[in-house]
Design a protein around this motif. Sequence first.
Motif, mmCIF file in Angstrom:
data_model
loop_
_atom_site.group_PDB
_atom_site.id
_atom_site.type_symbol
_atom_site.label_atom_id
_atom_site.label_comp_id
_atom_site.label_asym_id
_atom_site.label_seq_id
_atom_site.Cartn_x
_atom_site.Cartn_y
_atom_site.Cartn_z
ATOM 1 N N LEU A 1 0.997 -1.315 -0.063
ATOM 2 C CA LEU A 1 -0.065 0.011 -0.167
ATOM 3 C C LEU A 1 0.854 1.219 0.056
ATOM 4 N N LEU A 2 2.021 1.367 0.706
ATOM 5 C CA LEU A 2 3.017 2.299 0.815
ATOM 6 C C LEU A 2 3.480 2.717 -0.730
ATOM 7 N N GLY A 3 3.598 1.322 -1.563
ATOM 8 C CA GLY A 3 4.205 1.593 -2.805
ATOM 9 C C GLY A 3 3.192 2.007 -3.774
ATOM 10 N N LEU A 4 1.875 1.732 -3.379
ATOM 11 C CA LEU A 4 0.926 2.233 -4.317
ATOM 12 C C LEU A 4 0.723 3.836 -4.048
ATOM 13 N N LEU A 5 0.798 4.305 -2.873
ATOM 14 C CA LEU A 5 0.782 5.667 -2.535
ATOM 15 C C LEU A 5 1.981 6.274 -3.312
ATOM 16 N N ALA A 6 3.053 5.896 -3.268
ATOM 17 C CA ALA A 6 4.187 6.400 -3.639
ATOM 18 C C ALA A 6 4.427 6.593 -5.104
ATOM 19 N N GLU A 7 3.680 5.463 -5.822
ATOM 20 C CA GLU A 7 3.940 5.441 -7.329
ATOM 21 C C GLU A 7 2.871 6.625 -7.938
ATOM 22 N N PRO A 8 3.539 7.610 -8.570
ATOM 23 C CA PRO A 8 2.765 8.782 -8.942
ATOM 24 C C PRO A 8 1.675 8.511 -9.909
ATOM 25 N N SER A 9 1.833 7.633 -10.830
ATOM 26 C CA SER A 9 0.964 7.666 -12.116
ATOM 27 C C SER A 9 -0.106 6.594 -12.107
ATOM 28 N N GLY A 10 -0.023 5.681 -11.132
ATOM 29 C CA GLY A 10 -0.948 4.568 -11.038
ATOM 30 C C GLY A 10 -2.242 5.161 -10.665
ATOM 31 N N ARG A 11 -3.407 4.531 -11.086
ATOM 32 C CA ARG A 11 -4.812 4.878 -10.650
ATOM 33 C C ARG A 11 -5.045 4.675 -8.975
ATOM 34 N N ALA A 12 -4.477 3.539 -8.668
ATOM 35 C CA ALA A 12 -4.832 3.483 -7.371
ATOM 36 C C ALA A 12 -4.200 4.495 -6.265
ATOM 37 N N GLY A 13 -3.106 4.778 -6.684
ATOM 38 C CA GLY A 13 -2.400 6.067 -5.709
ATOM 39 C C GLY A 13 -3.242 7.253 -5.953
ATOM 40 N N GLU A 14 -3.865 7.469 -7.053
ATOM 41 C CA GLU A 14 -4.614 8.686 -7.526
ATOM 42 C C GLU A 14 -6.071 8.378 -6.314
ATOM 43 N N PHE A 15 -6.489 7.186 -6.631
ATOM 44 C CA PHE A 15 -7.546 7.027 -5.680
ATOM 45 C C PHE A 15 -7.419 7.176 -4.196
ATOM 46 N N LEU A 16 -6.369 6.694 -3.745
ATOM 47 C CA LEU A 16 -5.961 6.788 -2.191
ATOM 48 C C LEU A 16 -5.685 7.939 -1.913
ATOM 49 N N ARG A 17 -5.124 8.779 -2.845
ATOM 50 C CA ARG A 17 -4.601 10.179 -2.347
ATOM 51 C C ARG A 17 -5.971 11.174 -2.272
ATOM 52 N N ALA A 18 -6.819 10.710 -3.342
ATOM 53 C CA ALA A 18 -8.177 11.530 -3.587
ATOM 54 C C ALA A 18 -9.013 11.308 -2.276
ATOM 55 N N ARG A 19 -8.840 10.268 -1.466
ATOM 56 C CA ARG A 19 -9.424 10.104 -0.406
ATOM 57 C C ARG A 19 -8.742 10.343 1.086
ATOM 58 N N GLY A 20 -7.609 11.223 1.005
ATOM 59 C CA GLY A 20 -6.909 11.867 2.025
ATOM 60 C C GLY A 20 -5.872 10.986 2.417
ATOM 61 N N LEU A 21 -5.353 10.080 1.894
ATOM 62 C CA LEU A 21 -4.245 9.196 2.473
ATOM 63 C C LEU A 21 -2.955 10.045 1.691
ATOM 64 N N ASP A 22 -1.987 9.890 2.384
ATOM 65 C CA ASP A 22 -0.579 10.156 1.846
ATOM 66 C C ASP A 22 0.362 9.527 2.401
ATOM 67 N N LEU A 23 1.521 9.516 1.760
ATOM 68 C CA LEU A 23 2.637 8.518 2.194
ATOM 69 C C LEU A 23 3.283 8.632 3.274
ATOM 70 N N ALA A 24 3.658 9.896 3.610
ATOM 71 C CA ALA A 24 4.144 9.974 4.947
ATOM 72 C C ALA A 24 3.123 9.854 6.364
ATOM 73 N N SER A 25 2.086 9.971 6.116
ATOM 74 C CA SER A 25 0.949 9.795 7.296
ATOM 75 C C SER A 25 0.666 8.171 7.309
ATOM 76 N N PHE A 26 0.691 7.647 6.260
ATOM 77 C CA PHE A 26 0.442 6.118 6.287
ATOM 78 C C PHE A 26 1.733 5.418 6.664
ATOM 79 N N ARG A 27 2.691 5.848 6.240
ATOM 80 C CA ARG A 27 3.939 5.263 6.589
ATOM 81 C C ARG A 27 4.116 5.459 8.257
#
Length: 141
Positions: free
Chosen positions: A100-126
Motif C-alpha cells: 500500500l505504501l508503494g501504491l501511494l508512492a507511485e505517482p502515475s497509477g490509478r490506485a495511488g490517485e484513488f487513495l490520495r483523493a480520499r485523503g491518504l498520503d505517503l508520510a502519514s500512512f508510513r
Amino acid sequence: MTALRCGDVELPNWTARARTALRLASQRTDAAVTTADLLHGVLAEGANLAVRLLPPLGDAPLGPEDALPQWSGPAVAALELAHAEAAGLGHNYVGCEHLLLGLLAEPSGRAGEFLRARGLDLASFRAAVVAALAGFAHARG
C-alpha cells in the motif's frame, strides 16, 4: 521463502498475505495487472495490516489503466517501491502494508490517485504502519 518475480524484476521476502494479494490482483485481468488490480488484491485479501489501517474508501470504481504485457509499468513500479519501503523501514519482509505504501508512492497509477483523493498520503500512512508495528512488537514483548 523463494523470491517473487514480476517480469524481469525479482522481489524477495514477500509475506504470504502479500503474495495472496498479488495472486488476487492477477486473477482480476487477462491483460496487464494494474495498480488498481493491486489495490483490489490488498483489499480482497482482507486480513492484512494495510486493510486495518485504511479508512473507509467508499465504492468509487478504480477504472482501467493502459494494458501492457503481463504487468503495467505503474504496477511494476509500485512493487519495486513496496520493496524499497520495506527496506527503508528496516523490515526483512514485504507485506501488504508495504504494498500500500508503494501504491501511494507511485505517482502515475490509478490506485495511488484513488487513495490520495480520499485523503491518504505517503508520510502519514508510513507513520501509521510504523506505529502499528511498534504496537505489535510491544504487545509481543
